[in-house]
Design an enzyme around this catalytic site. Structure first.
Site, PDB file in Angstrom:
ATOM      1  N   TYR A 113      39.231  42.642  41.739  1.00 33.43           N
ATOM      2  CA  TYR A 113      39.597  41.327  42.254  1.00 33.43           C
ATOM      3  C   TYR A 113      40.043  40.350  41.173  1.00 33.43           C
ATOM      4  CZ  TYR A 113      37.886  42.570  46.894  1.00 33.43           C
ATOM      5  OH  TYR A 113      37.699  43.143  48.130  1.00 33.43           O
TER       6      TYR A 113
ATOM      7  N   LYS B  65      31.570  54.823  41.507  1.00 34.08           N
ATOM      8  CA  LYS B  65      32.360  56.022  41.772  1.00 34.08           C
ATOM      9  C   LYS B  65      32.734  56.625  40.419  1.00 34.08           C
ATOM     10  CE  LYS B  65      34.567  58.716  44.700  1.00 34.08           C
ATOM     11  NZ  LYS B  65      33.909  59.580  45.687  1.00 34.08           N
TER      12      LYS B  65
ATOM     13  N   ASP C 273      31.010  56.131  48.398  1.00 34.80           N
ATOM     14  CA  ASP C 273      31.358  56.725  49.702  1.00 34.80           C
ATOM     15  C   ASP C 273      30.115  57.250  50.409  1.00 34.80           C
ATOM     16  OD1 ASP C 273      31.213  58.492  47.598  1.00 34.80           O
ATOM     17  OD2 ASP C 273      32.969  59.672  48.159  1.00 34.80           O
TER      18      ASP C 273
ATOM     19  N   ASP D 219      31.959  43.942  48.131  1.00 33.09           N
ATOM     20  CA  ASP D 219      32.586  43.218  49.233  1.00 33.09           C
ATOM     21  C   ASP D 219      32.566  44.075  50.497  1.00 33.09           C
ATOM     22  OD1 ASP D 219      33.936  41.302  50.631  1.00 33.09           O
ATOM     23  OD2 ASP D 219      35.897  41.686  49.722  1.00 33.09           O
TER      24      ASP D 219
ATOM     25  N   ASP E  75      29.960  43.663  54.010  1.00 35.68           N
ATOM     26  CA  ASP E  75      30.400  43.501  55.405  1.00 35.68           C
ATOM     27  C   ASP E  75      29.841  44.612  56.279  1.00 35.68           C
ATOM     28  OD1 ASP E  75      31.829  41.295  54.550  1.00 35.68           O
ATOM     29  OD2 ASP E  75      33.601  41.781  55.741  1.00 35.68           O
TER      30      ASP E  75
HETATM   31 MG    MG Z   1      34.442  39.786  52.333  1.00 38.85          MG
END
Ligand code: MG
Ligand code: NAI
Length: 328
Positions: A119, A165, A198, A222, A226
């Site tokens: 990000y 990962k 994963d 992130d 969620d």
């Molecule tokens: Mg978000």
């Protein structure tokens, strides 16, 4: 007496903030609030979404309560995180009674690195497409891992799991994973492990009780947070904390929800639980538990709750019920 910056923002942000301040009044703690502007409405008036005065007010406070911004969210909340170097994004995944939680007894926390990873916004076009850079530094990895262990220790949690990962992203996540195990040496009593992102996404659904504190990089955090929100039932319930060296900013995960704005139908729980996180941050853990318990009682009874929880009460009626529990 705590100095608190209050940014109600737009839409239901203003309504859930009013509800939360009403509830906080019933605690035996003195807050000195400074209200500050930011968001779409302010931008319409002035052309600026986040004025410097607001940044200064937050910098001069111990903590900030933030409601929600609308379309200007990226210019407001993302910018505040950067300006204040709020490098931790903390999201509890906790099931409460009377909600659509998929499990009954979930209680774990995601500690997401908030400043780098994918990000960082370093994208460029190439002849055939585009490339995004994923930046992982030892410094940022070290401070987020240390925060996760300190948080676990302070809140009596027993296990910290690093999510990465590193089998594919050998260099970037190699550094993240290596740093995690280096920091872990300072916490010999803490249980720890690491998992691939994963597999973690699958275990959230099949065996979420295995998690206690998760520490991970920006994008993975992130997405997983969620997914965590989905596990415990809806945006009206999910709080978050953005924490740096000198400040904490506490906000519901939801936005300004224009379809609810002005109707008094927004669920105030996410903002109230954000205030619970603020109280914990200020080391007012007794008050934090009291406030959380009061909200849980109202959720469990299910009599004075908003429509998204199957009730018919308004935002302020639900807040009033929580306040009554605190006063009894
Ligand atoms: Mg978000
Ligand atoms: P949103 O979170 O505002 O709303 C999505 C849906 O979730 C709503 O339509 C509503 O059904 C439900 N919902 C959310 N909060 C609720 C609550 N407290 N009580 C009951 N139901 C609730 O997300 P959306 O619609 O994607 O974005 C609306 C605006 O908010 C946009 O302008 C967006 O940019 C902004 N936004 C701001 C954020 C922030 O300030 N941190 C975060 C996310 C969106």
């Amino acid at each position: 007496m705590y100095k608190i910056a209050v940014i109600p923002g737009d839409g239901i942000g203003k309504e859930v903030m009013e509800a939360t301040l009403h509830v906080l009044e019933a605690l035996d703690i003195e807050f000195n609030y400074t209200f500050a502007d930011a968001g779409d409405e302010y931008e319409e008036k002035t052309g600026i979404a986040l004025p410097q005065e607001t940044v200064d007010v937050v910098k001069a406070s111990q903590a900030c309560l933030f409601g929600a911004a609308g379309e200007s969210a990226a210019d407001v909340i993302v910018k505040l995180r950067q300006e204040l170097d709020l490098y931790v994004n903390l999201r509890p995944v906790k099931s409460y009674p009377g909600t659509n939680s998929l499990f009954d007894n979930l209680d774990f926390v995601i500690v997401r690195e908030n400043t780098e990873g994918l990000y960082i916004g370093l994208e460029e076009y190439t002849e055939d497409g585009a490339i995004a850079k994923r930046v992982i530094t030892r410094k940022a990895s070290e401070r987020i891992c240390r925060f996760a262990f300190e948080y676990a220790k302070k809140t009596g949690r027993e296990k910290v799991t690093a999510v990465h990962k590193a089998n594919v992203l050998k260099k970037t996540d190699g550094i993240f994973k290596g740093t995690f195990y280096n920091v872990a040496r300072d916490y010999p009593d803490m249980e720890l492990d690491d998992r691939y992102v994963d597999a973690t996404a699958m275990f959230f659904i099949t065996r979420p009780e295995m998690f206690d504190v998760i520490v991970t990089t920006n994008l993975f955090g992130d997405i997983l947070s969620d997914e965590g929100a989905g596990l415990v039932g809806g945006l009206g319930l999910i709080p978050s904390a953005n924490i740096g060296e000198n400040q904490g900013l506490f906000e519901p995960v939801h936005g300004s929800a224009p379809s609810h704005a002005g109707k008094g139908t927004a669920n105030p729980s996410a903002m109230i639980l954000s205030a619970v996180l603020m109280l914990d941050y200020l080391d007012e853990s007794e008050a934090a538990r009291k406030l959380e318990d009061a909200l849980v009682e109202v959720l469990r009874e299910g009599k004075t709750v908003t429509r998204d929880l199957g009730g018919s009460s308004s935002t302020m009626e639900m807040a009033g019920a929580v306040r009554k529990k605190l006063e009894n």
